[in-house]
Design a protein around this motif. Structure first.
Motif, mmCIF file in Angstrom:
data_model
loop_
_atom_site.group_PDB
_atom_site.id
_atom_site.type_symbol
_atom_site.label_atom_id
_atom_site.label_comp_id
_atom_site.label_asym_id
_atom_site.label_seq_id
_atom_site.Cartn_x
_atom_site.Cartn_y
_atom_site.Cartn_z
ATOM 1 N N TYR A 373 0.781 -1.229 0.000
ATOM 2 C CA TYR A 373 0.000 0.000 0.000
ATOM 3 C C TYR A 373 0.819 1.287 0.000
ATOM 4 O O TYR A 373 0.410 2.274 -0.593
ATOM 5 N N TYR A 374 1.944 1.297 0.715
ATOM 6 C CA TYR A 374 2.655 2.557 0.889
ATOM 7 C C TYR A 374 4.163 2.390 0.722
ATOM 8 O O TYR A 374 4.738 1.385 1.132
ATOM 9 N N ASP A 375 4.752 3.416 0.162
ATOM 10 C CA ASP A 375 6.203 3.539 0.226
ATOM 11 C C ASP A 375 6.575 3.840 1.677
ATOM 12 O O ASP A 375 5.939 4.673 2.321
ATOM 13 N N HIS A 376 7.595 3.169 2.198
ATOM 14 C CA HIS A 376 7.971 3.368 3.599
ATOM 15 C C HIS A 376 8.292 4.825 3.907
ATOM 16 O O HIS A 376 8.054 5.300 5.027
ATOM 17 N N THR A 377 8.822 5.522 2.926
ATOM 18 C CA THR A 377 9.222 6.911 3.156
ATOM 19 C C THR A 377 8.016 7.778 3.522
ATOM 20 O O THR A 377 8.120 8.671 4.367
ATOM 21 N N LYS A 378 6.877 7.523 2.886
ATOM 22 C CA LYS A 378 5.656 8.261 3.223
ATOM 23 C C LYS A 378 5.319 8.119 4.700
ATOM 24 O O LYS A 378 5.039 9.094 5.400
ATOM 25 N N LEU A 379 5.338 6.870 5.162
ATOM 26 C CA LEU A 379 4.983 6.603 6.552
ATOM 27 C C LEU A 379 6.017 7.190 7.498
ATOM 28 O O LEU A 379 5.676 7.714 8.568
ATOM 29 N N LEU A 380 7.277 7.126 7.126
ATOM 30 C CA LEU A 380 8.350 7.642 7.983
ATOM 31 C C LEU A 380 8.320 9.161 8.066
ATOM 32 O O LEU A 380 8.635 9.733 9.115
ATOM 33 N N ASP A 381 7.948 9.838 6.985
ATOM 34 C CA ASP A 381 7.788 11.298 7.045
ATOM 35 C C ASP A 381 6.793 11.676 8.140
ATOM 36 O O ASP A 381 7.038 12.578 8.951
ATOM 37 N N ASN A 382 5.664 10.978 8.147
ATOM 38 C CA ASN A 382 4.619 11.263 9.128
ATOM 39 C C ASN A 382 5.111 10.975 10.544
ATOM 40 O O ASN A 382 4.902 11.775 11.471
ATOM 41 N N ILE A 383 5.776 9.846 10.728
ATOM 42 C CA ILE A 383 6.297 9.478 12.055
ATOM 43 C C ILE A 383 7.353 10.479 12.515
ATOM 44 O O ILE A 383 7.389 10.871 13.692
ATOM 45 N N MET A 384 8.199 10.923 11.604
ATOM 46 C CA MET A 384 9.230 11.900 11.954
ATOM 47 C C MET A 384 8.610 13.228 12.389
ATOM 48 O O MET A 384 9.107 13.885 13.317
ATOM 49 N N LEU A 385 7.523 13.638 11.740
ATOM 50 C CA LEU A 385 6.852 14.872 12.149
ATOM 51 C C LEU A 385 6.303 14.737 13.565
ATOM 52 O O LEU A 385 6.389 15.675 14.364
ATOM 53 N N TYR A 386 5.744 13.574 13.879
ATOM 54 C CA TYR A 386 5.253 13.337 15.239
ATOM 55 C C TYR A 386 6.406 13.337 16.240
ATOM 56 O O TYR A 386 6.305 13.925 17.325
ATOM 57 N N TRP A 387 7.513 12.664 15.871
ATOM 58 C CA TRP A 387 8.640 12.565 16.804
ATOM 59 C C TRP A 387 9.320 13.923 16.994
ATOM 60 O O TRP A 387 9.589 14.344 18.122
ATOM 61 N N ALA A 388 9.607 14.609 15.905
ATOM 62 C CA ALA A 388 10.345 15.877 15.979
ATOM 63 C C ALA A 388 9.577 16.937 16.751
ATOM 64 O O ALA A 388 10.172 17.763 17.460
ATOM 65 N N SER A 389 8.252 16.931 16.624
ATOM 66 C CA SER A 389 7.433 17.936 17.308
ATOM 67 C C SER A 389 7.016 17.490 18.708
ATOM 68 O O SER A 389 6.490 18.305 19.489
ATOM 69 N N GLY A 390 7.221 16.206 19.027
ATOM 70 C CA GLY A 390 6.846 15.697 20.350
ATOM 71 C C GLY A 390 5.361 15.799 20.628
ATOM 72 O O GLY A 390 4.952 16.074 21.759
ATOM 73 N N CYS A 391 4.534 15.534 19.605
ATOM 74 C CA CYS A 391 3.105 15.832 19.718
ATOM 75 C C CYS A 391 2.221 14.636 20.015
ATOM 76 O O CYS A 391 0.997 14.788 20.057
ATOM 77 N N ILE A 392 2.789 13.445 20.211
ATOM 78 C CA ILE A 392 1.922 12.272 20.304
ATOM 79 C C ILE A 392 0.920 12.398 21.451
ATOM 80 O O ILE A 392 -0.263 12.084 21.307
ATOM 81 N N THR A 393 1.357 12.880 22.601
ATOM 82 C CA THR A 393 0.437 12.994 23.744
ATOM 83 C C THR A 393 -0.672 13.991 23.464
ATOM 84 O O THR A 393 -1.857 13.716 23.689
ATOM 85 N N THR A 394 -0.315 15.165 22.973
ATOM 86 C CA THR A 394 -1.329 16.198 22.740
ATOM 87 C C THR A 394 -2.249 15.833 21.584
ATOM 88 O O THR A 394 -3.407 16.255 21.555
ATOM 89 N N SER A 395 -1.760 15.036 20.631
ATOM 90 C CA SER A 395 -2.623 14.632 19.516
ATOM 91 C C SER A 395 -3.690 13.642 19.972
ATOM 92 O O SER A 395 -4.850 13.751 19.577
ATOM 93 N N ILE A 396 -3.313 12.685 20.813
ATOM 94 C CA ILE A 396 -4.306 11.683 21.213
ATOM 95 C C ILE A 396 -5.257 12.207 22.292
ATOM 96 O O ILE A 396 -6.271 11.568 22.578
ATOM 97 N N ARG A 397 -4.970 13.355 22.878
ATOM 98 C CA ARG A 397 -5.931 13.950 23.814
ATOM 99 C C ARG A 397 -7.258 14.282 23.138
ATOM 100 O O ARG A 397 -8.285 14.407 23.802
ATOM 101 N N ALA A 458 -7.533 8.284 2.447
ATOM 102 C CA ALA A 458 -7.748 8.395 1.009
ATOM 103 C C ALA A 458 -6.662 9.194 0.309
ATOM 104 O O ALA A 458 -6.128 8.764 -0.719
ATOM 105 N N ALA A 459 -6.334 10.368 0.829
ATOM 106 C CA ALA A 459 -5.362 11.232 0.154
ATOM 107 C C ALA A 459 -3.978 10.609 0.145
ATOM 108 O O ALA A 459 -3.207 10.791 -0.806
ATOM 109 N N LEU A 460 -3.622 9.879 1.190
ATOM 110 C CA LEU A 460 -2.302 9.257 1.281
ATOM 111 C C LEU A 460 -2.201 8.033 0.394
ATOM 112 O O LEU A 460 -1.209 7.838 -0.305
ATOM 113 N N GLU A 461 -3.232 7.210 0.386
ATOM 114 C CA GLU A 461 -3.206 5.958 -0.364
ATOM 115 C C GLU A 461 -3.527 6.147 -1.841
ATOM 116 O O GLU A 461 -2.894 5.539 -2.714
ATOM 117 N N LEU A 462 -4.499 6.998 -2.115
ATOM 118 C CA LEU A 462 -5.018 7.148 -3.478
ATOM 119 C C LEU A 462 -5.113 8.619 -3.876
ATOM 120 O O LEU A 462 -6.209 9.149 -4.098
#
Length: 487
Positions: A373-397, A458-462
């Motif tokens: 379904y996805y190029d790994h780089t797409k998924l890693l870009d998203n994960i890096m944005l979460y990691w670099a900004s330290g937003c995982i806690t505030t996002s899941i709130r 949808a936008a990411l996959e297709l």
């Protein structure tokens, strides 16, 4: 027949007559029980019915409620400031140290044989994904990719909101329509990168393109999180509307999925005179009536055939795959600390949700569909944005806020949305309600597209199908408006 026998019969008849007479002269309670029981049941039933069908009035909302620190209100900076994504040297060095620590760990547990992803992320699939992160992902290059579009920040209701603003370059005579794109969790603005060039360039058969605004939701990536509880999806709708107002847009289109669906729907419901049309790839109406109709589908096959899955399958899928929702709706800060402490942990948690929500059948495949379904780089870009900004806690709130304010959210959900609406229905979407249910909410549901493939993102996959459907929808919105104006 002798006299004796006649006397016996006579006595029996008298006994019968006496019994009937006694029965008729006694108090018969049955006629009183049934009406009383009906009244007892009718009262709560009526209130349940009223709760389900009553359309509430639009609640009084504070459109300027302050979500930031109180001491910043007096010196709010309303300027629109340029912003750039940066993966700092210190962050990258720390990340590599954590990578090395994880690689050196000798107690990593391997997945069970023949279990695929039914127990969660498969160890071998994740090892390959993690290896790509270490050796193939180039942070310096990816920063350039992420900064290909113009990034900005501006302060809305006390929060610095990050957004992309991409203006098309078009010839004279081509119309330009503003389009607000709204993501959800565990997504980010990265979801739309492949679709943005398709939306901002002229397409054959259309005389318009889009000027695209893509914000990070409050608490996501580079958008500031609130300092106090209460920022539910509807409240975020107000923040996003105020962002568009700050940018000078008083009329615009909206597209949303996941939480972006709820937020976009909220804007369209609360500000119908400002929204020209609403496109969603989550064909769902999260109201009690919809849940009742879905449950009745277990009894009436006609409804079942119009709903994505029967009651039994839906309940089983929910119980198996939505444990994360309960956790994030109750203790987001607890799981947030665990995820922000470990890059591999954060990555595993996010890709598990992405792959299952893309196609639930991925759990039966050893690599979880990562190679399909996805190029790994797409998924890693998203994960890096979460990691670099330290937003995982505030996002899941946001899950906690949705549940904590459910009565308020349900009130807005019950209010009909008169804005022209278009549905993109993909095969593997998590929830897919039939059109008769959707029309309870979206009274001007003027069209839909159904594809026999595709999932939640949808936008990411297709991106091609996604962009094509947005163009198709907006063209229909314009025609709908022209017909109304002609009447």
């Amino acid at each position: 027949m002798g006299k004796k026998d006649k006397k016996v019969i006579s006595k029996k008849e008298e006994t019968k007559k006496d019994a009937v007479k006694k029965k008729n002269s006694g108090f018969n309670i049955l006629p009183f029980i049934l009406p009383t029981l009906a009244l007892v049941l009718a009262y709560p039933s009526y209130h349940v019915y009223q709760h389900i069908v009553t359309v509430p009035e639009v609640p009084q909302l504070d459109l300027d409620y302050w979500w930031g620190p109180n001491d910043t209100r007096s010196n709010q900076n309303k300027e629109i400031r340029p912003f750039r994504v940066v993966f700092g040297d210190g962050m990258l060095q720390d990340l590599r140290m954590r990578f090395d620590s994880y690689r050196a760990e000798t107690k990593k547990v391997k997945s069970l044989q023949d279990a695929a992803w039914t127990y969660g992320v498969h160890s071998e699939a994740f090892a390959q994904f993690f290896s790509n992160w270490i050796f193939q992902y180039k942070p310096e290059e990816r920063v350039g990719f992420l900064n290909q579009f113009n990034h900005f920040k501006t302060n809305i209701q006390g929060l610095d909101i990050h957004f992309l603003h991409v203006k098309p370059k078009v010839k004279e005579g081509v119309k330009v329509y503003p389009l607000l794109l709204l993501h959800g969790w565990p997504s980010s603005v990265r979801e739309f990168y492949e679709a943005i060039p398709l939306l901002t360039n002229i397409r054959e058969g259309y005389d318009f393109v889009f000027e695209v605004i893509v914000p990070s939701l409050p608490g996501f990536v580079y958008s500031q999180a609130p300092v106090r509880p209460g920022l539910s999806p509807t409240q975020i709708s107000i923040v996003m509307r105020n962002l568009m107002k700050r940018l000078g847009f008083t009329k615009y289109y909206i597209q949303g999925g996941d939480f972006g669906h709820s937020i976009g729907s909220g804007i369209a419901t609360l500000f119908p005179n400002e929204v020209l049309g609403y496109h969603t790839n989550l064909p769902a109406h999260f109201d009690n009536k919809a849940y009742v109709a879905w449950a009745l589908g277990a009894v009436w096959k006609k409804i079942v055939e119009n709903v994505q899955c029967p009651l039994k399958d839906g309940v089983e899928f929910f119980l198996e795959e939505f444990g994360y929702l309960h956790l994030q709706s109750t203790k987001p800060d607890t799981i947030g600390i665990a995820l922000q402490d470990s890059p591999p942990g954060l990555a595993a948690y996010i890709i598990d949700r992405v792959m299952i929500f893309t196609d639930a059948n991925n759990k039966n495949v050893e690599d979880g569909g990562l190679s399909k379904y996805y190029d790994h780089t797409k998924l890693l870009d998203n994960i890096m944005l979460y990691w670099a900004s330290g937003c995982i806690t505030t996002s899941i709130r946001l899950y906690k806020e949705s549940v904590a304010n459910v009565e308020f959210e349900q009130t807005v959900t019950k209010i009909p949305t008169i804005v022209p609406t278009w549905i993109l229905r993909l095969k593997n979407e998590l929830v897919s309600h039939p059109e008769f249910i959707l029309k309870w909410k979206y009274t001007n549901l003027i069209g839909s597209t159904t594809l026999d493939y595709g999932g939640h993102f949808a936008a990411l996959e297709l991106p091609e199908d996604y962009a094509a459907d947005v163009f198709k929808a907006v063209k229909s919105f314009v025609q709908f408006k022209n017909k109304q104006n002609a009447l």
